[in-house]
Write an enzyme that holds these catalytic residues in place. Sequence first.
Site, short mmCIF file in Angstrom:
data_model
loop_
_atom_site.label_atom_id
_atom_site.label_comp_id
_atom_site.label_asym_id
_atom_site.label_seq_id
_atom_site.Cartn_x
_atom_site.Cartn_y
_atom_site.Cartn_z
N LYS A 264 0.86 -1.19 0.00
CA LYS A 264 0.00 0.00 0.00
C LYS A 264 0.89 1.24 0.00
O LYS A 264 1.73 1.40 0.88
CB LYS A 264 -0.91 -0.01 1.24
CG LYS A 264 -1.72 1.28 1.43
CD LYS A 264 -2.64 1.22 2.65
CE LYS A 264 -3.31 2.56 2.92
NZ LYS A 264 -4.17 2.56 4.14
N LYS A 276 -9.85 12.90 8.47
CA LYS A 276 -9.31 12.47 9.77
C LYS A 276 -9.20 13.69 10.70
O LYS A 276 -9.06 14.82 10.22
CB LYS A 276 -7.89 11.89 9.58
CG LYS A 276 -7.85 10.50 8.97
CD LYS A 276 -6.41 10.00 8.91
CE LYS A 276 -6.32 8.63 8.26
NZ LYS A 276 -6.98 7.56 9.04
N ASP A 346 -12.18 7.09 4.21
CA ASP A 346 -10.93 6.82 4.91
C ASP A 346 -10.56 5.33 4.86
O ASP A 346 -9.46 4.94 5.23
CB ASP A 346 -11.04 7.31 6.36
CG ASP A 346 -9.69 7.50 7.01
OD1 ASP A 346 -8.68 7.45 6.28
OD2 ASP A 346 -9.65 7.71 8.23
N GLU A 348 -9.62 3.66 2.42
CA GLU A 348 -9.18 3.75 1.02
C GLU A 348 -8.19 2.65 0.64
O GLU A 348 -8.10 2.27 -0.52
CB GLU A 348 -8.57 5.13 0.75
CG GLU A 348 -7.07 5.31 1.14
CD GLU A 348 -6.81 5.17 2.64
OE1 GLU A 348 -7.75 5.30 3.42
OE2 GLU A 348 -5.65 4.90 3.00
N ARG A 350 -8.03 -0.58 1.16
CA ARG A 350 -8.61 -1.80 0.55
C ARG A 350 -9.08 -1.53 -0.87
O ARG A 350 -9.11 -2.44 -1.70
CB ARG A 350 -9.73 -2.33 1.45
CG ARG A 350 -10.90 -1.41 1.62
CD ARG A 350 -11.73 -1.74 2.85
NE ARG A 350 -11.12 -1.23 4.07
CZ ARG A 350 -11.59 -1.45 5.29
NH1 ARG A 350 -12.68 -2.16 5.48
NH2 ARG A 350 -10.97 -0.96 6.33
N1 BES Z 1 -4.10 4.43 6.91
C1 BES Z 1 -5.22 4.22 7.75
C2 BES Z 1 -4.95 3.24 8.89
C3 BES Z 1 -4.05 3.72 9.98
C4 BES Z 1 -4.54 4.50 10.99
C5 BES Z 1 -2.75 3.31 10.02
C6 BES Z 1 -3.70 4.90 12.01
C7 BES Z 1 -1.91 3.69 11.05
C8 BES Z 1 -2.39 4.50 12.05
C9 BES Z 1 -6.39 3.66 6.94
O1 BES Z 1 -6.49 4.10 5.65
C10 BES Z 1 -7.63 4.05 7.64
O2 BES Z 1 -7.89 5.22 7.74
N2 BES Z 1 -8.40 3.07 8.12
C11 BES Z 1 -9.59 3.33 8.80
C12 BES Z 1 -10.58 2.28 8.38
C13 BES Z 1 -11.99 2.56 8.83
C14 BES Z 1 -12.52 3.82 8.23
C15 BES Z 1 -12.85 1.38 8.47
C16 BES Z 1 -9.31 3.23 10.29
O3 BES Z 1 -8.49 2.41 10.72
O4 BES Z 1 -9.87 4.04 11.04
ZN ZN Z 2 -4.77 4.70 4.78
MN MN Z 3 -7.52 5.92 5.52
#
Ligand code: BES
Ligand code: ZN
Ligand code: MN
Length: 497
Positions: A264, A276, A346, A348, A350
């Site tokens: 990724k 965020k 967010d 994104e 996947r």
């Molecule tokens: N890149 C983030 C995941 C992440 C968050 C990695 C904090 C490291 C530290 C990912 O794209 C994301 O935002 N995931 C969301 C998924 C949710 C919206 C289902 C998450 O983890 O909140």
């Molecule tokens: Zn991300």
């Molecule tokens: Mn994200």
Amino acid sequence: MKYTAEKVTISKKNIFDCIVIPIFEKYKFSKISKKINNISNNYILNILKKNNIKGKINQNIILYEIPNFLCNKIIIIGCGFKNKLNREKYKLILNNIVNIVKQYSIKEIIWCLSDLDIDNYQLYWKIRDTIDIFEKNIYLFNKFKKYKSIFSSKIKFIIDNNNKDIYLSAIKHGKAINLGIKKAKDMANLPPNICTPKYLSIKAESLKKKYKNISVKIFDEQYMQKKGMNAYLSVSKGSKNKPFISIIEYYNNKKSQPIVLLGKGITFDSGGISLKPSKNMEEMKYDMCGAASVYGTICSIAELKLPINIIAILAGSENMPSSNAYRPSDIIKTMSGITVEVINTDAEGRLILCDILTYIEKYKPKYVIDIATLTGACVIALGNNISGLMSNNNILSEKIITASLEADDRVWELPINDKKYFDKLKSNIADLVNSSDGIAGTITAACFLSKFTQKYKWAHIDIAGTAWDYINQKAMASGRPVNMLCQFLINQINNHS
Ligand code: BES
Ligand code: ZN
Ligand code: MN
């Protein structure tokens, strides 16, 4: 740093700059420290006693002008109780030595610590760990530029009689893997205004000039459109930085099926319209650490010229809000034909990964491993030292676990084989939703991906908690899991002892 393996017999005539020797609790010596103590007529033991250096871990002393011994200085390092030494303590001791070496800018070290007998800890790994810990510390040291010149010194491992091959292979592997780790860190540490998806593609392109077994293809927006990679394309719609997929093909084996590594590479994840919170948002420059680890790994493998075929893919994109951005409630048709209702922009990662997971079917891969900072939930579940592992194949996950334990680059497997998880992905108006209620977030993300990986053996590694250091070095990528991935690939060939 330079590492060599040499045959050295300790005697009165040796002329070294510096030698490192161990001392154990209750003034116990190793074979070599005993020999040097004898040469010095117990001078060393007497000094240790005078200074109350009994051999505790963390204790150390540097001696100069040792009687009868021509070496300039001896670092004596406390190693605790001889029978309680293990890999964890050994690594702690290594860190202590690195600090001394840095502090005194020691240029050349004769290394006498690899022959210590430690249960379940082979010589090969003692050497690998030594190189890892030196390189890790020197990286931070040089990066912060506390000193004007780049710090570098030479470590000479002393070989005993018939283990030269182990030393040579450990040094070869250790050097190449740490080069890859460094490349991954350098890439990941860059700010997102420099490290864009385009930048990732330029770095990928540069590898084909450097390594003759490598060829590179770059997919731009137009090509992705042609292929129907609509999920991939959605994520970057709000960004001026265009998406690029970099496909690095390494062929060095006429017969075997390729192994695909997919990283990724979200060069900045603002969350998009599902923005965020601003606290810690700057850390989302690290959302490309999966891609960086794949890049680092392929560099190591090409250095080692492993006889294997690998397709290393950097999935570059940027997730930003804008009037052009994709939105919650959009419905997207993925390359596979599966439709996805966007609930949260967010989620994104996947979306970019799923289209590539479809695209790579054409390689008929032996294994596919994706590496992604996919879910914040993984940090909650496993913390900052263990990556999440999910897989549709037990043999593959076992191999990954083995490599992770060997390389001490840990993973822990989470289950994806329960229908209840998949129920959370149901949508009323499409085949899948891209995000659900947040329960078992790491697993449901993997379940989403698994819908696109039915045709091959696949594993997913969530490095959200391990890709960078959250606590001690806020500004530093960890280079994980390059070490584990390289070990997994080396084990495919099985050419180390
Ligand atoms: N890149 C983030 C995941 C992440 C968050 C990695 C904090 C490291 C530290 C990912 O794209 C994301 O935002 N995931 C969301 C998924 C949710 C919206 C289902 C998450 O983890 O909140
Ligand atoms: Zn991300
Ligand atoms: Mn994200």
